[in-house]
Design a protein around this motif. Structure first.
Motif, mmCIF file in Angstrom:
data_model
loop_
_atom_site.group_PDB
_atom_site.id
_atom_site.type_symbol
_atom_site.label_atom_id
_atom_site.label_comp_id
_atom_site.label_asym_id
_atom_site.label_seq_id
_atom_site.Cartn_x
_atom_site.Cartn_y
_atom_site.Cartn_z
ATOM 1 N N VAL A 48 0.831 -1.205 0.000
ATOM 2 C CA VAL A 48 0.000 0.000 0.000
ATOM 3 C C VAL A 48 0.865 1.254 0.000
ATOM 4 N N THR A 49 1.935 1.243 0.777
ATOM 5 C CA THR A 49 2.832 2.401 0.833
ATOM 6 C C THR A 49 3.452 2.666 -0.533
ATOM 7 N N ALA A 50 3.866 1.596 -1.223
ATOM 8 C CA ALA A 50 4.442 1.764 -2.570
ATOM 9 C C ALA A 50 3.422 2.344 -3.535
ATOM 10 N N LEU A 51 2.183 1.905 -3.450
ATOM 11 C CA LEU A 51 1.135 2.428 -4.322
ATOM 12 C C LEU A 51 0.830 3.882 -4.001
ATOM 13 N N GLU A 52 0.807 4.227 -2.726
ATOM 14 C CA GLU A 52 0.530 5.606 -2.334
ATOM 15 C C GLU A 52 1.613 6.556 -2.820
ATOM 16 N N GLY A 57 6.335 -0.010 -9.511
ATOM 17 C CA GLY A 57 7.434 -0.829 -10.013
ATOM 18 C C GLY A 57 8.192 -1.545 -8.917
ATOM 19 N N ARG A 58 8.098 -1.043 -7.706
ATOM 20 C CA ARG A 58 8.789 -1.669 -6.578
ATOM 21 C C ARG A 58 8.027 -2.855 -6.011
ATOM 22 N N ILE A 59 6.840 -3.105 -6.521
ATOM 23 C CA ILE A 59 6.020 -4.208 -6.022
ATOM 24 C C ILE A 59 6.268 -5.434 -6.893
ATOM 25 N N SER A 60 6.578 -6.539 -6.275
ATOM 26 C CA SER A 60 6.813 -7.765 -7.028
ATOM 27 C C SER A 60 5.505 -8.307 -7.586
ATOM 28 N N ASP A 61 5.630 -9.182 -8.581
ATOM 29 C CA ASP A 61 4.430 -9.766 -9.172
ATOM 30 C C ASP A 61 3.646 -10.586 -8.152
ATOM 31 N N ASP A 62 4.344 -11.298 -7.299
ATOM 32 C CA ASP A 62 3.666 -12.106 -6.284
ATOM 33 C C ASP A 62 2.881 -11.229 -5.317
ATOM 34 N N ASP A 63 3.512 -10.124 -4.893
ATOM 35 C CA ASP A 63 2.817 -9.218 -3.973
ATOM 36 C C ASP A 63 1.585 -8.608 -4.633
ATOM 37 N N ARG A 100 -6.621 2.387 4.042
ATOM 38 C CA ARG A 100 -5.642 2.719 2.999
ATOM 39 C C ARG A 100 -5.664 1.692 1.876
ATOM 40 N N ALA A 101 -5.763 0.417 2.218
ATOM 41 C CA ALA A 101 -5.783 -0.630 1.201
ATOM 42 C C ALA A 101 -7.053 -0.556 0.362
#
Length: 355
Positions: A48-52, A57-63, A100-101
């Motif tokens: 959620v922090t990365a999306l905010e 791009g910092r989020i892995s495909d699995d996440d 937030r999510a």
């Protein structure tokens, strides 16, 4: 002394120890609950922090694939925490995390600029075309109101004072000197012009537009009466100038902003009628469901009418005061009328592509 004595009694000693034991047990349950689920919470928080921060791009495909699952787990944990009355810190943390999510998963993806582009690029015109029947009904009653105001004053001049407030008339009454009426059309600021009338007309029409939409819930009847009453005022004033041989000049003066301002009232009234008509004839739906369905489309139309009122205010405050020739004024009003008509008709193709 009394407390020392009571502590010697077994049942009192057990009652005193019990609360601390319960608190300790509750604390252990809360710690165990957090330890069992904290890994998933922290993982969800990182996503959620990365999306905010706008860094997907910092989020892995699995996440990214596990995001809905993690969100459901967090909401389940929150429900359990509330049900079992866990510590307030855990509940507050989960509430903030779930909120937030939710926004990142289900929240609006479009910016204000993007929404305006979609709205002005086809959404508004599509909503207007969808209520064409209600627009025809509103137009009929607006024309009827103008005719009623004209006929009442032409047959009995005293009706003018009932339809037009004295402060707005300001000497522009039946039988007034034509030269005085002609000077009132002068665009210069120091002339005895229609500035009072213009200001009143704009503020009055803005209020009428809002009320015409808001009163639609009463099956549209108050909206129709409001349109008739408002346009009767215009019909009465129009008669005064036509009687003095200044009908063309008055229509030209009014058209500068009137084609936009009255168009906004037409759309607002049609939106209110659309809601009222849906409630009066809900079909197979409940009245509430019919009103809700009609309200979504009507709200879009009303939002556009607000834009038109702003444009009308600019035309009234600047253009009308700078242009004095009746033909030029009429041309400006005609151009604005053509623009709005072409806009609502010409956005048809883009509106369908957007769908």
């Amino acid at each position: 002394m009394a407390l020392d004595y009571l502590r010697k009694i077994p049942w009192f000693r057990q009652a005193e120890i019990a609360p601390s034991a319960e608190i300790e047990a509750a604390s252990l349950r809360s710690d165990r609950f957090r330890l069992e689920r904290e890994v998933d919470w922290q993982r969800l928080e990182r996503i959620v922090t990365a999306l905010e921060k706008g860094r997907p791009g910092r989020i892995s495909d699995d996440d990214l694939l596990d995001l809905p699952v993690l969100y459901r787990k967090a909401t389940s944990s929150l429900a359990v925490a509330r049900e079992t009355s866990l510590d307030a810190a855990a509940i507050a943390y989960l509430e903030a995390l779930v909120r937030r999510a939710w926004f990142q998963i289900y929240g609006p993806r479009e910016t204000l600029t993007g929404w305006m582009r979609t709205f002005l690029g086809g959404g508004w015109s599509r909503a207007v075309r969808a209520i064409w029947l209600d627009i025809c009904i509103a137009l009929f009653f607006m024309v009827a109101g103008t005719v009623v105001g004209w006929l009442l004053v032409s047959r009995e001049p005293d009706w003018f004072y009932s339809l037009v407030p004295g402060a707005m008339a300001d000497g522009r009454v039946p039988g007034a000197d034509p030269e005085v009426l002609r000077q009132s059309l002068d665009p210069t600021a120091d002339a005895n012009g229609l500035s009072v009338f213009a200001t009143y007309l704009f503020s009055n029409n803005t209020g009428v537009a809002i009320l015409a939409f808001a009163l639609g819930f009463a099956f549209g009847i108050p909206t129709l009466l409001l349109l008739i009453s408002n346009m009767a005022l215009l019909g009465a004033m129009l008669f005064v100038f036509v009687e003095a041989g200044l009908g063309y000049e008055f229509v030209a003066w009014l058209s500068v902003h009137g084609t936009t301002e009255l168009g906004a009232i037409l759309l607002a009234g049609a939106a209110g009628i659309h809601v009222g008509r849906s409630m009066a004839f809900p079909g197979q739906r409940t009245v509430l469901a019919a009103a809700q369905g009609a309200g979504v489309n009507a709200a879009q139309v009303m939002a556009g009418a607000t834009v038109m009122l702003v444009v009308a205010g600019l035309l009234e405050g600047f253009v009308r005061q700078l242009v004095g020739d009746p033909s030029a004024r009429l041309a400006i009003g005609g151009v604005m009328l053509a623009f709005w008509c072409l806009y609502f008709a010409g956005m048809r193709r883009r509106g369908r592509q957007a769908e």
